[in-house]
Design a protein around this motif. Structure first.
Motif, mmCIF file in Angstrom:
data_model
loop_
_atom_site.group_PDB
_atom_site.id
_atom_site.type_symbol
_atom_site.label_atom_id
_atom_site.label_comp_id
_atom_site.label_asym_id
_atom_site.label_seq_id
_atom_site.Cartn_x
_atom_site.Cartn_y
_atom_site.Cartn_z
ATOM 1 N N ILE A 180 0.829 -1.207 0.000
ATOM 2 C CA ILE A 180 0.000 0.000 0.000
ATOM 3 C C ILE A 180 0.867 1.261 0.000
ATOM 4 C CG2 ILE A 180 -0.267 0.412 2.496
ATOM 5 C CD1 ILE A 180 -3.194 0.268 0.012
ATOM 6 N N HIS A 181 2.127 1.115 0.418
ATOM 7 C CA HIS A 181 3.052 2.261 0.491
ATOM 8 C C HIS A 181 3.934 2.409 -0.749
ATOM 9 C CE1 HIS A 181 1.954 2.616 4.712
ATOM 10 N NE2 HIS A 181 2.315 1.364 4.921
ATOM 11 N N TYR A 182 3.820 1.486 -1.707
ATOM 12 C CA TYR A 182 4.727 1.520 -2.856
ATOM 13 C C TYR A 182 4.648 2.805 -3.684
ATOM 14 C CZ TYR A 182 5.741 -3.462 -2.090
ATOM 15 O OH TYR A 182 6.140 -4.667 -1.566
ATOM 16 N N PRO A 183 3.457 3.365 -3.940
ATOM 17 C CA PRO A 183 3.436 4.617 -4.719
ATOM 18 C C PRO A 183 4.260 5.726 -4.079
ATOM 19 C CG PRO A 183 1.258 3.656 -4.642
ATOM 20 C CD PRO A 183 2.093 2.857 -3.690
ATOM 21 N N ALA A 184 4.219 5.820 -2.754
ATOM 22 C CA ALA A 184 4.969 6.877 -2.061
ATOM 23 C C ALA A 184 6.469 6.640 -2.129
ATOM 24 C CB ALA A 184 4.515 6.975 -0.609
ATOM 25 N N ILE A 185 6.893 5.404 -1.876
ATOM 26 C CA ILE A 185 8.337 5.151 -1.884
ATOM 27 C C ILE A 185 8.871 4.979 -3.305
ATOM 28 C CG2 ILE A 185 8.214 4.100 0.411
ATOM 29 C CD1 ILE A 185 8.745 1.386 -0.924
ATOM 30 N N GLY A 186 7.955 4.759 -4.269
ATOM 31 C CA GLY A 186 8.382 4.620 -5.652
ATOM 32 C C GLY A 186 9.089 5.862 -6.166
ATOM 33 N N ALA A 187 8.575 7.013 -5.784
ATOM 34 C CA ALA A 187 9.206 8.256 -6.210
ATOM 35 C C ALA A 187 10.622 8.363 -5.655
ATOM 36 C CB ALA A 187 8.360 9.439 -5.746
ATOM 37 N N ILE A 188 10.815 7.895 -4.432
ATOM 38 C CA ILE A 188 12.145 7.923 -3.804
ATOM 39 C C ILE A 188 13.091 6.982 -4.536
ATOM 40 C CG2 ILE A 188 13.417 7.431 -1.675
ATOM 41 C CD1 ILE A 188 10.811 8.080 -0.137
ATOM 42 N N VAL A 189 12.620 5.776 -4.827
ATOM 43 C CA VAL A 189 13.454 4.780 -5.509
ATOM 44 C C VAL A 189 13.853 5.261 -6.898
ATOM 45 C CG1 VAL A 189 13.536 2.434 -6.430
ATOM 46 C CG2 VAL A 189 12.469 2.849 -4.211
ATOM 47 N N LYS A 190 12.886 5.797 -7.642
ATOM 48 C CA LYS A 190 13.155 6.255 -9.007
ATOM 49 C C LYS A 190 14.168 7.394 -9.019
ATOM 50 C CE LYS A 190 10.803 7.698 -13.246
ATOM 51 N NZ LYS A 190 9.483 7.953 -13.892
ATOM 52 N N GLN A 191 14.002 8.357 -8.115
ATOM 53 C CA GLN A 191 14.923 9.490 -8.050
ATOM 54 C C GLN A 191 16.335 9.028 -7.679
ATOM 55 O OE1 GLN A 191 13.750 12.661 -5.373
ATOM 56 N NE2 GLN A 191 15.858 13.398 -5.197
ATOM 57 N N THR A 192 16.416 8.112 -6.704
ATOM 58 C CA THR A 192 17.733 7.627 -6.260
ATOM 59 C C THR A 192 18.420 6.824 -7.362
ATOM 60 O OG1 THR A 192 16.824 7.504 -4.019
ATOM 61 C CG2 THR A 192 18.949 6.441 -4.398
ATOM 62 N N ALA A 193 17.652 6.009 -8.081
ATOM 63 C CA ALA A 193 18.223 5.250 -9.198
ATOM 64 C C ALA A 193 18.791 6.195 -10.251
ATOM 65 C CB ALA A 193 17.157 4.346 -9.812
ATOM 66 N N ALA A 194 18.074 7.272 -10.539
ATOM 67 C CA ALA A 194 18.554 8.247 -11.527
ATOM 68 C C ALA A 194 19.851 8.911 -11.061
ATOM 69 C CB ALA A 194 17.479 9.305 -11.774
ATOM 70 N N GLU A 195 19.933 9.228 -9.779
ATOM 71 C CA GLU A 195 21.136 9.853 -9.227
ATOM 72 C C GLU A 195 22.357 8.941 -9.371
ATOM 73 O OE1 GLU A 195 20.464 11.051 -5.209
ATOM 74 O OE2 GLU A 195 18.723 12.280 -5.723
#
Length: 378
Positions: free
Chosen positions: A315-330
């Motif tokens: 249920i929390h994946y949409p919220a942490i997804g933004a964090i994961v995507k940004q960190t992967a890009a970095e």
């Protein structure tokens, strides 16, 4: 593949440490639990009530045959949705901090035809560790000889057409699971290269809970429902095919699409990537912004987040997804995603065609010794 696989962080990537710290901070700063919240409990109630209601309507409703066939399709789909949304989190111990709550919802897996004990080994232990590694991840070993999912496999004439018939075969996934897969996996000496050793009670549990499922979905309907044997068979098979197709599509769109890799260890059994980086390379999301996909798929449309944080409730994946995507890009790492379910389906079709027909045309002898004719000179 016989050696134990080891992940070597040769690039000294700090991606996982960084993304874990950021995700932890998200929950701490917002005073959130990583487990189920009100929305998750609503989903649980919705799918469980739906499953039981459809079952009782079929069992006791005495509707017309076309109506009962439609109910059987819906019952199969809801079986998959309960697996995705309730049991999957519970078996990962992500549903609740309370072990009894996780155990209770894990138990429901038995009632939709699958063993939670066997699934824990195949999925939690093996698949999540050795994702897309041929010889280790048996999730990519689907219908051997008929479907080719990995560059490490040989290719044959039949697989030239796998991009057409694979979707039909996915429909048989649940039928196989109910009558074959759990038994086969349980009595294998190894699942991938994971050596199995089962407590004695699990031998009893496997057969006992399978028997309960067979009673609920075969014996009791035949005793209670006002249908002929052939009408029952059609309804039972339709239910299994619907459940299998939903399961097959969701699972395969997460790992067998354009961009995902199927890395092989070197001769020492080493994968020269950190485990978390390996997960990013072998896993994909689809329809991440779709509320409907998120509701139905239990977060399995966000497999990247699930593979990195399997003990966090989906249920929390949409919220942490933004964090994961940004960190992967970095960190200049891949974050593979398709914007819609349809786009992921097309991507999967193209991968099936590439691994089947295109590979056969390019090199039909791939991964197999080419016969050499030796002429003796007298």
């Amino acid at each position: 593949m016989t050696k134990k696989v080891k992940f070597k962080n040769i690039s000294k990537s700090t991606f996982y440490a960084t993304v874990r710290k950021r995700v932890d901070t998200h929950f701490i700063d917002n005073k959130l639990s990583i487990h189920a919240n009100g929305a998750m409990w609503f989903k649980t109630l919705f799918f469980l009530v739906g499953l039981v209601s459809l079952y009782l309507l079929l069992l006791l409703g005495n509707f017309s045959f076309p109506a009962m066939t439609l109910l059987a399709v819906l019952l199969g789909a809801f079986g998959a949705f309960v697996g995705f949304n309730v049991c999957h989190d519970a078996i990962h111990k992500a549903y609740s901090a309370n072990a009894k709550v996780n155990a209770t919802f894990s138990f429901i897996f038995n009632l939709i035809g699958a063993s939670p004990y066997v699934w824990n080994i195949c999925h939690n232990v093996v698949h999540h560790t050795y994702t897309n590694i041929a010889g280790h991840d048996e999730d990519i070993d689907v219908a051997p000889g008929l479907i080719r999912f990995s560059d490490a496999e040989t290719v044959n004439k039949v697989q030239r057409y796998q991009h057409y018939y694979a979707f039909l075969l996915y429909s048989f996934a649940m039928l196989s699971w109910v009558f074959r897969k759990d038994y086969k996996k349980f009595f294998q000496k190894k699942i991938g290269e994971h050596v199995t050793s089962h407590p004695r009670i699990e031998y009893f549990n496997l057969f006992f809970y399978k028997a309960i499922y067979y009673f609920l979905f075969i014996a009791l309907p035949l005793l209670v429902m006002n249908v002929t044997w052939w009408q029952f068979m059609i309804g039972f098979l339709v239910m299994q095919f619907a459940q299998g197709l939903v399961l097959g599509l969701v699972f395969q769109l997460a790992h067998v699409v354009e961009g995902t890799s199927f890395p092989l260890p070197d001769t020492n059994g080493d994968i020269e990537e950190a485990w978390a980086v390996h997960q990013l390379a072998t896993t994909a999301n689809f329809a991440g912004d779709s509320l409907l996909a998120g509701f139905l798929c239990g977060g399995l449309n966000r497999q990247i987040e699930h593979h990195l944080f399997p003990k966090i409730c989906h249920i929390h994946y949409p919220a942490i997804g933004a964090i994961v995507k940004q960190t992967a890009a970095e960190f200049n790492l891949p974050y593979i995603e398709s914007p819609t379910f349809g786009a992921a389906l097309v991507s999967h079709y193209k991968m099936l065609r590439k691994l089947g027909k295109e590979t056969y045309i390019e090199n039909r002898y791939i991964n197999r010794p080419v016969p050499v004719l030796v002429l003796a000179i007298k």
